[in-house]
Write an enzyme that holds these catalytic residues in place. Structure first.
Site, short mmCIF file in Angstrom:
data_model
loop_
_atom_site.label_atom_id
_atom_site.label_comp_id
_atom_site.label_asym_id
_atom_site.label_seq_id
_atom_site.Cartn_x
_atom_site.Cartn_y
_atom_site.Cartn_z
N ASP A 1 0.95 -1.09 -0.04
CA ASP A 1 0.00 0.10 0.04
C ASP A 1 0.76 1.16 -0.09
O ASP A 1 0.36 2.47 0.62
CB ASP A 1 -0.93 -0.02 1.18
CG ASP A 1 -2.04 -1.05 1.17
OD1 ASP A 1 -2.00 -1.67 -0.10
OD2 ASP A 1 -2.28 -1.61 2.05
N GLY B 1 -4.47 -4.43 -3.74
CA GLY B 1 -5.39 -3.21 -4.15
C GLY B 1 -4.60 -1.93 -4.54
O GLY B 1 -4.01 -1.35 -3.59
N HIS B 2 -4.55 -1.90 -5.85
CA HIS B 2 -3.78 -0.55 -6.21
C HIS B 2 -4.57 0.57 -6.76
O HIS B 2 -5.61 0.28 -7.58
CB HIS B 2 -3.12 -1.09 -7.54
CG HIS B 2 -1.82 -1.99 -6.98
ND1 HIS B 2 -1.02 -2.67 -7.73
CD2 HIS B 2 -1.48 -2.53 -5.81
CE1 HIS B 2 -0.18 -3.55 -7.22
NE2 HIS B 2 -0.75 -3.36 -6.03
N GLN C 1 2.16 -6.01 -3.32
CA GLN C 1 2.47 -6.24 -1.71
C GLN C 1 3.97 -5.40 -1.64
O GLN C 1 4.00 -4.30 -2.27
CB GLN C 1 2.67 -7.56 -1.33
CG GLN C 1 1.52 -8.44 -1.13
CD GLN C 1 0.89 -8.79 -2.55
OE1 GLN C 1 1.66 -9.44 -3.15
NE2 GLN C 1 -0.24 -8.59 -2.82
N LYS D 1 1.78 2.14 -5.28
CA LYS D 1 2.62 1.42 -6.39
C LYS D 1 1.75 1.92 -7.57
O LYS D 1 2.14 2.29 -8.51
CB LYS D 1 2.75 0.03 -6.12
CG LYS D 1 3.92 -0.30 -5.07
CD LYS D 1 3.75 -1.95 -4.83
CE LYS D 1 2.60 -2.44 -4.49
NZ LYS D 1 2.05 -2.15 -2.86
P1 GDP Z 1 -0.46 0.31 -3.70
O1 GDP Z 1 -1.27 -1.05 -3.08
O2 GDP Z 1 0.70 0.35 -3.46
O3 GDP Z 1 -1.03 0.44 -5.02
O4 GDP Z 1 -1.35 1.50 -2.64
P2 GDP Z 1 -2.70 1.59 -2.32
O5 GDP Z 1 -3.52 2.15 -3.28
O6 GDP Z 1 -3.45 0.49 -1.50
O7 GDP Z 1 -2.60 2.90 -1.20
C1 GDP Z 1 -2.31 4.31 -1.47
C2 GDP Z 1 -3.35 5.11 -1.21
O8 GDP Z 1 -2.77 6.25 -0.98
C3 GDP Z 1 -4.35 5.11 -2.29
O9 GDP Z 1 -5.61 5.40 -1.51
C4 GDP Z 1 -4.15 6.30 -3.04
O10 GDP Z 1 -4.68 6.97 -3.99
C5 GDP Z 1 -3.36 7.30 -1.86
N1 GDP Z 1 -2.04 7.92 -2.46
C6 GDP Z 1 -1.02 7.57 -3.30
N2 GDP Z 1 -0.09 8.45 -3.42
C7 GDP Z 1 -0.49 9.60 -2.52
C8 GDP Z 1 -0.10 10.78 -2.25
O11 GDP Z 1 1.04 11.19 -2.62
N3 GDP Z 1 -0.81 11.57 -1.43
C9 GDP Z 1 -1.92 11.05 -0.88
N4 GDP Z 1 -2.48 12.03 -0.07
N5 GDP Z 1 -2.68 9.95 -1.33
C10 GDP Z 1 -1.92 9.24 -2.12
P1 IMO Z 2 -0.83 -4.21 -2.22
O1 IMO Z 2 -0.38 -4.76 -3.61
C1 IMO Z 2 -1.01 -4.48 2.25
C2 IMO Z 2 -1.09 -8.54 3.55
C3 IMO Z 2 -2.40 -9.06 4.46
C4 IMO Z 2 -1.91 -10.26 5.30
C5 IMO Z 2 -0.70 -10.74 4.51
C6 IMO Z 2 -0.98 -12.18 3.97
O2 IMO Z 2 -2.22 -3.55 -2.25
O3 IMO Z 2 0.19 -3.54 -1.45
P2 IMO Z 2 -2.66 -12.91 2.02
O4 IMO Z 2 -4.10 -12.66 1.78
O5 IMO Z 2 -1.47 -12.26 1.00
O6 IMO Z 2 -2.11 -14.14 2.38
O7 IMO Z 2 -2.12 -12.03 3.33
O8 IMO Z 2 -0.32 -9.86 3.75
N1 IMO Z 2 -1.38 -8.11 2.47
C7 IMO Z 2 -1.14 -6.86 1.94
N2 IMO Z 2 -1.05 -5.75 2.61
N3 IMO Z 2 -0.99 -4.41 0.68
C8 IMO Z 2 -1.19 -5.69 0.14
O9 IMO Z 2 -1.25 -5.48 -1.47
C9 IMO Z 2 -1.20 -6.89 0.75
N4 IMO Z 2 -1.37 -7.92 0.22
C10 IMO Z 2 -1.60 -8.80 1.22
O10 IMO Z 2 -2.86 -7.93 5.02
O11 IMO Z 2 -1.23 -9.39 6.44
MG MG Z 3 -2.92 -1.73 -1.86
#
Ligand code: GDP
Ligand code: IMO
Ligand code: MG
Length: 422
Positions: A13, A40-41, A218, A16
């Site tokens: 999270d 979840g991206h 991840q 990416k």
């Molecule tokens: P990922 O799994 O690495 O793609 O990240 P996620 O999408 O799960 O979580 C990142 C969260 O931060 C999302 O809600 C994005 O919309 C948000 N986000 C990404 N970059 C920025 C930033 O520079 N500032 C803020 N405020 N939000 C951001």
């Molecule tokens: P992105 O790509 C954050 C965490 C789960 C749990 C552990 C194992 O959005 O960064 P799993 O279901 O993979 O067997 O769970 O890994 N986890 C993540 N945490 N971002 C993710 O993906 C994750 N994918 C798995 O919360 O702790």
């Molecule tokens: Mg994510």
């Protein structure tokens, strides 16, 4: 040869998806190489939010071919929903934009059941998985009894795989099997147009000089070998996996962009040295909207951890950093950054190999002056308050890796690309 592997530097999270969306304006191919719909991206484009679980985050730029590589585990039902949703929103108009590896393993309904049941039964060793069947699907892959995507395109084959020597008879009732075979075969029929030799496609793209982005899911600390085992996911999330999970050799990889938040978050169980249990933690969670993009769970929040990040830089072989969510730190009077771990009275700067030691860490903090709101239109570091500039420079100095991108908001365009990355 022009490729860039983009991976998470913390516990997932890191942003990416947003970074891939920005870079994929200038790429030709975007490849997911591990994980599944535990990811979840999030992308925010034109005021609209997109959360992608399986389809690479380059899909909103129509010139990209998006590849789901052999290293990914695919839940066909989820993938079809994602395809439909994108089509409804005016994307993925041309089916040739998406390619699926025939060797990607399939997450079956019983994998999800097993995931949830094992979590319930695991007591203090609970991992806090996403419940999407990821672990059981990878277990079957390594045990050499997994079902690969091309096998669900053939009714005879899928029937044999689910009946002859079927390993999960204990969790699937016999009368359920015909319905399961039908459903999986139907999914297969819908996915068939997308299945292609993705390894050959990506290799050819690299050989012919097209720009290929590899999108990790991840993050370093969730890697099954190098993370905080057993509180990890079931795949390798490090940059090296880009080769294995897409079917290309290491000579194609030179640049590795490691994405890290300006602070730290973690979802699920497991040690987290800089975790905050106070109002600062709540403030990060609320300002940063730190709730899981896949499960909606509140993310645990803490200060930036340079010991953890140094470990991540090494295992990824990071050549550049992307620092995200710098805007969320605005308004804090003081920013704390962990520069060492005190364990049983001794201070160290390397990440312990024993997760029980990680759980006993007392972080050694350095304090940095905070900064006020960041200008939304900043295009270079010079446009930021001097304290924010220094915070970014401090990270680069400490990790000895240059900063390639600084992100200051969730929307497309709210980032500064500071150097040519690929
Ligand atoms: P990922 O799994 O690495 O793609 O990240 P996620 O999408 O799960 O979580 C990142 C969260 O931060 C999302 O809600 C994005 O919309 C948000 N986000 C990404 N970059 C920025 C930033 O520079 N500032 C803020 N405020 N939000 C951001
Ligand atoms: P992105 O790509 C954050 C965490 C789960 C749990 C552990 C194992 O959005 O960064 P799993 O279901 O993979 O067997 O769970 O890994 N986890 C993540 N945490 N971002 C993710 O993906 C994750 N994918 C798995 O919360 O702790
Ligand atoms: Mg994510």
């Amino acid at each position: 040869m022009s490729s860039l592997v983009c991976v998470g530097g913390q516990w997932g999270d890191e942003g990416k998806g947003k970074i891939i969306d920005a870079l994929s304006a200038n790429s030709d191919v975007v490849v997911r190489f591990q994980g599944g719909n535990n990811a979840g991206h999030t992308l925010v484009v034109g005021g609209q939010k997109f959360v992608l679980h399986l389809i690479p985050s380059g899909i909103l730029h129509a010139q990209n071919r998006c590849v789901i590589g052999n290293g990914v585990v695919i839940d066909p039902e989820v993938l079809l929903q994602e395809i439909e949703l994108l089509k409804k929103r005016g994307f993925l108009k041309d089916a040739s934009q998406l390619m699926l590896s025939p060797h990607a393993h399939v997450i079956m309904p019983f994998h999800k059941r097993l995931d949830v049941a094992r979590e319930k039964a695991s007591g203090t060793r609970k991992i806090g998985t996403t419940g999407r069947g990821i672990g059981p699907a990878y277990e079957d892959k390594v045990a050499r009894r997994g079902i690969r995507l091309f096998e669900i395109l053939d009714r005879r084959r899928i029937t044999t795989r689910l009946t002859d020597g079927f390993a999960h008879a204990g969790v699937v009732r016999e009368e359920e099997l015909p319905g399961m075979i039908d459903a999986v075969y139907r999914y297969g029929e819908h996915l068939k147009p997308y299945v292609a030799d993705t390894g050959e496609f990506v290799s050819d793209a690299l050989e012919s000089g097209r720009r290929v982005l590899f999108e990790g899911a991840q993050g370093a600390m969730l890697d099954v070998d190098h993370g905080t085992y057993p509180y990890v996911t079931s795949s390798n999330c490090v940059a090296g996996q880009a080769c294995i999970g897409s079917g290309v050799g290491p000579r194609h990889i030179r640049n590795v962009l490691m994405v890290a938040k300006a602070y730290t978050t973690r979802v699920g169980e497991g040690p987290f040295p800089t975790e905050l249990h106070d109002t600062a933690g709540d403030e990060l969670r609320h300002k940063g909207g730190e709730f899981g993009a896949t499960t909606g769970r509140p993310r645990r929040c803490g200060w930036l951890d340079l010991v953890q990040l140094r470990h991540a830089v090494r295992i990824h072989g990071a050549t550049e950093l992307a620092i995200t969510k710098l805007d969320i730190l605005a308004g804090f009077e003081k920013l704390r950054v962990c520069v060492g771990y005190e364990i049983d009275g001794q201070t160290r700067r390397s990440f312990p190999w024993d997760e029980e030691e990680v759980a006993r860490v007392k972080p050694v903090y350095e304090e940095h002056p905070g900064f006020t709101e960041l200008p939304a239109t900043a295009k270079s570091l010079r446009d930021l308050p001097s304290e924010a500039q220094r915070y970014i420079e401090m990270i680069a100095d400490q990790l000895k890796v240059p900063i390639g991108i600084v992100s200051i908001g969730p929307a497309r365009g709210q980032e500064m690309i500071l150097r040519e990355l690929f």
